[in-house]
Design an enzyme around this catalytic site. Structure first.
Site, mmCIF file in Angstrom:
data_model
loop_
_atom_site.group_PDB
_atom_site.id
_atom_site.type_symbol
_atom_site.label_atom_id
_atom_site.label_comp_id
_atom_site.label_asym_id
_atom_site.label_seq_id
_atom_site.Cartn_x
_atom_site.Cartn_y
_atom_site.Cartn_z
ATOM 1 N N ARG A 117 17.334 -41.182 20.135
ATOM 2 C CA ARG A 117 17.103 -41.957 21.358
ATOM 3 C C ARG A 117 16.152 -41.159 22.223
ATOM 4 N NH1 ARG A 117 21.266 -44.886 25.425
ATOM 5 N NH2 ARG A 117 21.054 -46.363 23.729
ATOM 6 N N HIS A 144 14.992 -51.440 21.131
ATOM 7 C CA HIS A 144 16.395 -51.028 20.947
ATOM 8 C C HIS A 144 16.971 -51.845 19.781
ATOM 9 C CE1 HIS A 144 20.155 -49.300 21.631
ATOM 10 N NE2 HIS A 144 20.487 -49.785 22.810
ATOM 11 N N GLN A 147 20.880 -52.236 19.086
ATOM 12 C CA GLN A 147 21.588 -53.141 19.991
ATOM 13 C C GLN A 147 21.421 -54.592 19.544
ATOM 14 O OE1 GLN A 147 23.485 -52.440 22.979
ATOM 15 N NE2 GLN A 147 24.031 -54.548 22.522
ATOM 16 N N ASP A 234 19.510 -57.861 31.183
ATOM 17 C CA ASP A 234 19.595 -56.395 31.150
ATOM 18 C C ASP A 234 19.218 -55.897 32.543
ATOM 19 O OD1 ASP A 234 19.781 -53.761 30.289
ATOM 20 O OD2 ASP A 234 17.995 -53.808 29.025
ATOM 21 N N CYS A 274 23.630 -55.858 27.123
ATOM 22 C CA CYS A 274 23.822 -54.677 26.264
ATOM 23 C C CYS A 274 24.648 -53.593 26.944
ATOM 24 C CB CYS A 274 22.463 -54.128 25.833
ATOM 25 S SG CYS A 274 21.436 -53.533 27.199
ATOM 26 N N ARG A 302 28.589 -52.901 18.195
ATOM 27 C CA ARG A 302 27.687 -51.774 17.926
ATOM 28 C C ARG A 302 28.248 -50.935 16.788
ATOM 29 N NH1 ARG A 302 24.193 -49.905 21.848
ATOM 30 N NH2 ARG A 302 23.395 -48.645 20.126
HETATM 31 N N1 CP Z 1 23.761 -50.478 25.121
HETATM 32 C C1 CP Z 1 23.566 -49.149 24.935
HETATM 33 O O1 CP Z 1 22.709 -48.710 24.155
HETATM 34 O O2 CP Z 1 24.416 -48.370 25.643
HETATM 35 P P1 CP Z 1 24.311 -46.807 25.834
HETATM 36 O O3 CP Z 1 23.108 -46.533 26.669
HETATM 37 O O4 CP Z 1 25.594 -46.437 26.521
HETATM 38 O O5 CP Z 1 24.202 -46.156 24.484
HETATM 39 N N1 NVA Z 2 16.913 -51.405 28.948
HETATM 40 C C1 NVA Z 2 17.964 -50.422 29.077
HETATM 41 C C2 NVA Z 2 18.918 -50.526 27.934
HETATM 42 C C3 NVA Z 2 20.062 -49.538 27.993
HETATM 43 C C4 NVA Z 2 20.957 -49.644 26.814
HETATM 44 C C5 NVA Z 2 17.344 -49.035 29.139
HETATM 45 O O1 NVA Z 2 16.417 -48.771 28.384
HETATM 46 O O2 NVA Z 2 17.786 -48.227 29.958
#
Ligand code: CP
Ligand code: NVA
Length: 318
Positions: A117, A144, A147, A234, A274, A302
């Site tokens: 990530r 992502h 997700q 989101d 998400c 997930r």
């Molecule tokens: N939805 C998601 O990816 O959550 P986190 O940021 O907690 O991993």
């Molecule tokens: N769009 C958000 C998703 C978090 C899971 C971010 O990137 O922070």
């Protein structure tokens, strides 16, 4: 990616095959997504045999925060008979400037797969190019894809199929919107986006999706949501956009999924997010806690969807 890896299938000896990465939904074919969702459903129902990743280790690099991604991958590896190593960029040499291409080749000597990530999608591409083991995108500024697998699973659970379903996206044209576009392009469902001007999704991803399926974009929330089966949103400001919070609050004013907006969707519509969510911004407390909300099933999925993905990429077969 081109590298050849040796995968050990339990009871079937060692065989050579190309390593596969999961940087975007399209890295799985349509049948690949269907297979992963099928395995995920079986895993959730406790109907999948044994410990398919026994003896395997997943390295998990995080340069951004996470609750769901970190815990679901770590628990998922454990449940599949394997192990996960959490690698915060604050603690590993990557955070002190060690090149990604070196990190990729070193980790490839220790672990069987890498989940990452981070901010820049190009970094993940580079990691995948230099790693000889599968690389999984656990979120970038662009995409992502893990997700969206769990989101698709949640839609399938509720409607039996994705076929004929209309998905509405309300809010930022961010990594999640881009991932939904990729999923729509691959699977052929209708996707309607409502985004404020200047916050549209990635142009290339959007145009590719429009060539593949019915995709529309509007600034009118009601137009996007009317008759939709899935209403999805989101946060207004994603991780890394903290400096833009004030400007985004202004730009996204009114882009809130509330009960009135939900009432325009199909009678059996579900609400997805998400998480983490900002109640009072992109969604009201009433909707996220209401009967149409599936956000905690979505979060649970997930775990199942990623276990299935790990099985698919890291060599386990039932
Ligand atoms: N939805 C998601 O990816 O959550 P986190 O940021 O907690 O991993
Ligand atoms: N769009 C958000 C998703 C978090 C899971 C971010 O990137 O922070």
């Amino acid at each position: 990616m081109a590298a050849t890896v040796i995968l050990t299938y339990k009871g079937r000896g060692r065989i050579k095959m190309k390593k596969r990465d999961y940087l975007e939904v399209g890295d799985l074919s349509t049948t690949g997504v269907e297979r992963v969702l099928d395995i995920a459903t079986r895993l959730k129902a406790d109907d999948y045999p044994g410990a398919p990743l026994e003896g395997q280790t997943l390295g998990m690099i995080f340069t951004k925060s996470s609750t769901r991604t970190r815990v679901s991958f770590e628990v998922g590896m454990h449940q599949l008979g394997g192990h996960a190593v959490f690698l915060s960029s604050r603690d590993i040499q990557l955070g002190r400037g060690e090149p990604i291409k070196d990190t990729a080749r070193v980790l490839s000597r220790y672990v069987h797969g890498i989940m990452i990530r981070t901010f820049d999608h190009e970094d993940v591409r580079q990691l995948a190019t230099f790693a000889s083991i599968p690389v999984i995108n656990g979120l970038t500024d662009m995409l992502h894809p893990c997700q969206v697998l769990s989101d698709l699973m949640t839609v399938q659970e509720n409607f039996g199929t994705l076929e004929g379903r209309v998905v509405a996206w309300v809010g930022d044209g961010n990594n999640m919107a881009n991932s939904w576009l990729n999923a729509a392009a691959l699977l052929g469902f209708e996707l309607r986006l409502a985004c404020p001007e200047g916050y549209e999704p990635n142009r290339e991803i959007f145009e590719r999706a429009t060539r593949a399926t019915a995709v529309t974009i509007t600034e009118d929330l009601e137009e996007a949501v009317r008759g939709a089966h899935v209403v999805n949103t989101d946060v207004w400001a994603s991780m890394g956009q903290e400096a833009e919070v004030d400007a985004r609050e202004l730009a996204f004013k009114g882009y809130t999924v509330d009960a009135e907006l939900m009432s325009l969707a199909a009678d059996d519509a579900i609400f997805l997010h998400c998480l983490p969510a900002h109640r009072g911004e992109e969604v009201t407390e009433e909707v996220i806690e209401g009967p149409q909300s599936r956000v905690f099933d979505q979060a649970e999925n997930r775990l199942h969807a990623q276990k299935a993905l790990l099985v698919e990429l890291m060599g386990g077969r039932g």
